[in-house]
Design a protein around this motif. Structure first.
Motif, PDB file in Angstrom:
ATOM      1  N   ALA A  82       0.832  -1.205   0.000  1.00 52.60           N
ATOM      2  CA  ALA A  82       0.000   0.000   0.000  1.00 52.60           C
ATOM      3  C   ALA A  82       0.867   1.255   0.000  1.00 52.60           C
ATOM      4  CB  ALA A  82      -0.927  -0.008   1.216  1.00 52.60           C
ATOM      5  N   ALA A  83       1.902   1.257   0.834  1.00 54.21           N
ATOM      6  CA  ALA A  83       2.790   2.427   0.902  1.00 54.21           C
ATOM      7  C   ALA A  83       3.515   2.639  -0.420  1.00 54.21           C
ATOM      8  CB  ALA A  83       3.808   2.241   2.038  1.00 54.21           C
ATOM      9  N   ARG A  84       3.965   1.549  -1.045  1.00 56.53           N
ATOM     10  CA  ARG A  84       4.674   1.670  -2.310  1.00 56.53           C
ATOM     11  C   ARG A  84       3.732   2.107  -3.431  1.00 56.53           C
ATOM     12  NH1 ARG A  84       6.754  -2.878  -4.340  1.00 56.53           N
ATOM     13  NH2 ARG A  84       8.512  -1.863  -5.329  1.00 56.53           N
ATOM     14  N   ALA A  85       2.470   1.675  -3.344  1.00 59.01           N
ATOM     15  CA  ALA A  85       1.489   2.108  -4.348  1.00 59.01           C
ATOM     16  C   ALA A  85       1.261   3.613  -4.263  1.00 59.01           C
ATOM     17  CB  ALA A  85       0.174   1.361  -4.150  1.00 59.01           C
ATOM     18  N   VAL A  86       1.235   4.143  -3.037  1.00 58.43           N
ATOM     19  CA  VAL A  86       1.090   5.596  -2.850  1.00 58.43           C
ATOM     20  C   VAL A  86       2.272   6.323  -3.482  1.00 58.43           C
ATOM     21  CG1 VAL A  86       1.106   7.455  -1.137  1.00 58.43           C
ATOM     22  CG2 VAL A  86      -0.320   5.442  -0.765  1.00 58.43           C
ATOM     23  N   LEU A  87       3.480   5.850  -3.199  1.00 55.29           N
ATOM     24  CA  LEU A  87       4.683   6.494  -3.743  1.00 55.29           C
ATOM     25  C   LEU A  87       4.716   6.386  -5.262  1.00 55.29           C
ATOM     26  CD1 LEU A  87       7.234   5.208  -1.087  1.00 55.29           C
ATOM     27  CD2 LEU A  87       6.357   7.532  -1.314  1.00 55.29           C
ATOM     28  N   LEU A  97       8.145   1.558  -8.891  1.00 59.29           N
ATOM     29  CA  LEU A  97       7.726   2.833  -9.458  1.00 59.29           C
ATOM     30  C   LEU A  97       7.710   2.782 -10.974  1.00 59.29           C
ATOM     31  CD1 LEU A  97       9.635   5.245  -7.112  1.00 59.29           C
ATOM     32  CD2 LEU A  97       7.307   4.424  -6.946  1.00 59.29           C
ATOM     33  N   PRO A  98       6.766   3.466 -11.583  1.00 62.56           N
ATOM     34  CA  PRO A  98       6.604   3.388 -13.039  1.00 62.56           C
ATOM     35  C   PRO A  98       7.504   4.345 -13.790  1.00 62.56           C
ATOM     36  CG  PRO A  98       4.923   4.780 -12.131  1.00 62.56           C
ATOM     37  CD  PRO A  98       5.763   4.321 -10.973  1.00 62.56           C
ATOM     38  N   ARG A  99       7.554   4.155 -15.063  1.00 62.85           N
ATOM     39  CA  ARG A  99       8.176   5.121 -15.965  1.00 62.85           C
ATOM     40  C   ARG A  99       7.076   5.647 -16.860  1.00 62.85           C
ATOM     41  NH1 ARG A  99      13.624   4.587 -17.084  1.00 62.85           N
ATOM     42  NH2 ARG A  99      13.313   6.319 -18.480  1.00 62.85           N
ATOM     43  N   PRO A 100       6.361   6.703 -16.447  1.00 64.20           N
ATOM     44  CA  PRO A 100       5.185   7.163 -17.195  1.00 64.20           C
ATOM     45  C   PRO A 100       5.542   7.701 -18.571  1.00 64.20           C
ATOM     46  CG  PRO A 100       5.349   8.174 -15.013  1.00 64.20           C
ATOM     47  CD  PRO A 100       6.650   7.514 -15.305  1.00 64.20           C
TER      48      PRO A 100
END
Length: 765
Positions: free
Chosen positions: A222-227, A535-538
């Motif tokens: 959950a915390a990583r999804a927020v970040l 984390l993504p690369r948008p």
């Protein structure tokens, strides 16, 4: 012989025949430490429990001697790593060094005791062996396992330290970003921030996967999804604030993002350290599902023991459950019929419990004879009634969520807000802001109801995360829309609103996946555990697409490929992280790697029903282009291999062959014509699966190329200067770890696991 793996209270292994056991007294919180010790415990116990035959064959003696030598050699490699860690971490050096010394002594003792020689040597020559001193080898084994466990747990503390250090770097850079007043300076610092977030994502992702506690894993997710989502929000919100420094709504928008990221970073530290930073004790809300599960357990326990609890405690448990059902009956979104049914079942359950208590009390009274059948019938009726209540509550929550997801699938309010903002229509923005606030309240409430019936603690945590996300994102969308309405010609304000709207849409998609998982648990189909993301690369969608006959996946099909898609996204993050290490970003290897990652990312978005790939034909075309890119990269890698020394080529050529083979398979699959709903979906599934296979190879080959490129650049295969253990990783010990596909900068317990796992001893027979 009996063995047991590490537990939360320590590690133990026991054998009735040898009396061998280990209790390190150390809490094992991660799977890598636990799984590292299991083969060691098992094999040493096997060694200790060898059969003391009077006549020992040459085969038995040689096997035992090989085991002892293998133990000693493996321990030697292991302590080399431990000592290197100790030298780089002064605060743990003394503890680590002592543990390594103990392990070394124990390994040498085992080698000495298992040096049984050949059959020609008399056993009465005075030599002490495993046959004459089993107590000695048991003592040495205990010392070995205890010291190895301590080394692993100390190494684990270093991982935690790295996560905290990485988090502190991110926080420090965030503070700089918050104060920056110029675009040029912001771009420079944000680039640094992005790199730090990628490092943090990998550290926390590895930790999440390694945690044994499923609740902690869910909280970390959950915390990583927020970040993950907030990183892009921070970029656009900050740029909007820089462009419009006097805009109050832009400032509020930006501050909200920074605050949420700080909260998520704090949560990560609390998870890895088991210490709440504010000193408060966390009290998790109790769900109806958990209450019912405990209540049923107590009721069914009466079969075994009539006196293990009081009737008051059982009645109190039911009262608490029924109190929580008021969340459903008081909800404005619960239908009248459903509300009445819940109230009726609640009343019926109370009646059944009263009857059960009466029979139960009679059974306790020696003077009154109650048959087992009477008690059994009362237990069954009570359990059946509470199950009916649970079923009704589950239906109420899931129907509400399903209806809401359908209602908001077209995102009409979000689209209206965007239009009103571009037109500068503040009145329309205010009108649609009210409608979005109503949506938010609906979604927040159904998340609470869904939590009650989620079925597992990790899913409860995911429901709470969804609730928080809607609660926070709704007002952020409104402030972003207000900013755009005040500055309708601002491209960055328009982009900022779009980013927040995408976060809302993404959370709705996550809700659909969450709903399926909760239904799976309720129906007894406990599916694959949910994968969570780095984390993504948008914005990486470079592939050219053709317009073909549109064929879209339905909701069920989307759900089936969701897991594959999430795995694909994790791999794109790994590949992106590897390409960013290269100093020469114009290198053909880097450019091809980045392009393939971009295409894989767009295919991941397709599995979520998002992105530029709208139809199955779009996906197949993308897969074909991706496969071609894989073959082109193979040619580039072959050219690169020609520059290498002969000793270095085999390592790379093996990976190139795999890349060619898998790219060709994907190319054939993507081009193959299919017709019909089932064959088309099968082809989609196969394309995603094979794309994942190519990405796995790519994630392995890039770090190999990076290492060989640096070695080649240094000249004659010699490195310019010795590096620290962290940079060398395990090269001073073994070359096998160079193939693990992980960043050489990322230290993890798994590096140590590899060495202890090499203790695959020969069984004595």
């Amino acid at each position: 012989m009996a063995t047991s793996p590490c537990s939360s209270s320590g590690v133990s292994s026991s054998s009735s025949s040898s009396g061998f056991s280990l209790d390190s007294g150390l809490e094992i919180k991660t799977r890598s430490v636990e799984q590292t010790l299991v083969p060691l415990v098992s094999q040493i116990t096997t060694l200790i429990n060898h059969k003391d035959k009077l006549k020992k064959s040459d085969k038995t003696l040689q096997a035992i001697q090989r085991v002892g030598q293998a133990v000693n050699q493996a321990v030697g490699r292991f302590i080399t790593v431990g000592e290197a860690i100790a030298n780089e971490n002064r605060e743990l050096k003394e503890e680590m060094s002592m543990a390594c010394i103990e392990a070394k002594r124990a390994g040498e003792t085992i080698a000495k005791l298992t040096d049984v020689g050949s059959l020609d040597q008399p056993e009465s020559d005075g030599r002490v062996t495993i046959f004459t001193d089993k107590t000695g080898v048991v003592k040495a084994a205990r010392m070995l396992l205890s010291s190895v466990t301590k080394v692993l747990v100390l190494a684990d503390r270093i991982v935690i330290k790295q996560i905290i250090s990485s988090r502190n770097k991110v926080l420090s850079t965030m503070e700089q970003l918050e104060k920056i007043g110029s675009f040029q300076e912001f771009v420079q610092i944000f680039s640094q921030f992005g790199n730090e977030m990628v490092e943090f994502a990998h550290l926390t992702g590895d930790r999440q996967n390694d945690l044994k506690d499923e609740k902690k894993k869910a909280k970390m997710a959950a915390a990583r999804a927020v970040l993950e989502k907030c990183t892009m929000m921070l970029l656009t919100a900050s740029k909007t604030c820089l462009r419009h420094p006097d805009c109050e709504s832009a400032r509020i928008n930006k501050e909200g993002v920074f605050h949420r990221m700080r909260m998520a970073l704090e949560q990560v530290v609390e998870i890895v350290t088991d210490v709440r930073l504010n000193g408060e004790v966390e009290v998790a809300p109790v769900s109806i599902y958990t209450g019912i599960k405990e209540f049923k357990s107590k009721v069914e326990g009466l079969r075994e023991n009539l006196y293990f609890l009081s009737k008051e405690s059982l009645s109190l448990m039911l009262e608490l459950i029924l109190e929580h059902t008021e969340d459903f009956t008081d909800s404005a979104y619960t239908s009248h019929e459903c509300r009445e049914h819940i109230l009726e079942l609640s009343k019926q359950t109370k009646t059944e419990l009263e009857q059960l208590v009466a029979v139960w009390m009679q059974a306790q009274n020696q003077k009154t004879k109650v048959t087992n059948e009477d008690l059994e019938l009362a237990i069954l009726k009570t359990c059946q009634c509470i199950d009916e209540l649970k079923k009704e509550l589950h239906s109420a929550a899931t129907v509400l969520v399903t209806d809401l997801l359908k209602c908001h699938a077209d995102h009409i309010v979000l689209k209206a807000l965007k239009i009103a903002g571009v037109e500068g229509n503040l009145e329309a923005v205010a009108e649609y802001a009210c409608k979005l606030s109503e949506q938010k309240e609906q979604l927040v409430e159904v998340c609470r109801l869904l939590r009650h019936v989620s079925g597992t603690e990790p899913l409860e945590i995911t429901c709470m995360h969804a609730e928080d996300t809607f609660q926070v994102t709704g007002p952020q969308i409104i402030s972003a829309a207000e900013t755009l309405a005040l500055h309708p010609s601002s491209k960055i304000a328009k982009e900022n609103l779009a980013v927040f709207c995408e976060a809302w849409e993404s959370q709705l998609s996550d809700m659909a996946i969450l709903l399926r998982e909760i239904n799976d648990v309720f129906e007894g189909r406990r599916g694959e555990k949910r994968a969570y993301l780095s984390l993504p690369r948008p914005g990486k969608h470079n592939a050219s697409l053709k317009t073909l006959k549109p064929v879209k996946l339905d909701g069920e099909e989307q759900g089936k490929i969701a897991k594959l898609g999430l795995e694909l996204r994790l791999l794109t993050s790994d590949v992106d992280s590897e390409t960013e290490k290269w100093e020469d970003q114009e290198s053909e290897i880097v450019r091809h790697g980045q392009s393939m990652s971009s295409m894989a990312y767009s295919m991941y978005l397709f599995t979520r029903g998002e992105g530029l790939l709208k139809t199955t034909q779009d996906l197949f075309h993308q897969a074909e282009v991706f496969a071609t890119a894989g073959l082109k990269l193979s040619a580039v890698l072959h050219a690169f291999s020609n520059q290498l020394e002969d000793d270095d080529k085999p390592l790379l050529l093996v990976e190139i062959d795999k890349l060619i083979s898998m790219s060709q398979q994907l190319q054939i699959t993507a081009k193959a014509p299919v017709q019909g709903k089932i064959p088309i979906f099968t082809k989609v599934d196969t394309c995603i699966l094979k794309t994942r296979g190519v990405m796995i190879v790519l994630a392995r080959v890039l770090p190999v190329c990076y290492r060989l490129q640096r070695k080649h650049k240094a000249g004659n295969g010699c490195l310019r200067s010795p590096r620290t253990w962290k940079a060398n990783r395990l090269q001073t010990v073994t070359n096998e770890d160079n193939l693990d596909g992980k960043s050489v900068e990322a230290f993890g317990v798994k590096s140590l696991e590899h060495h202890v796992a090499n203790l695959t001893f020969l069984e004595s027979k």
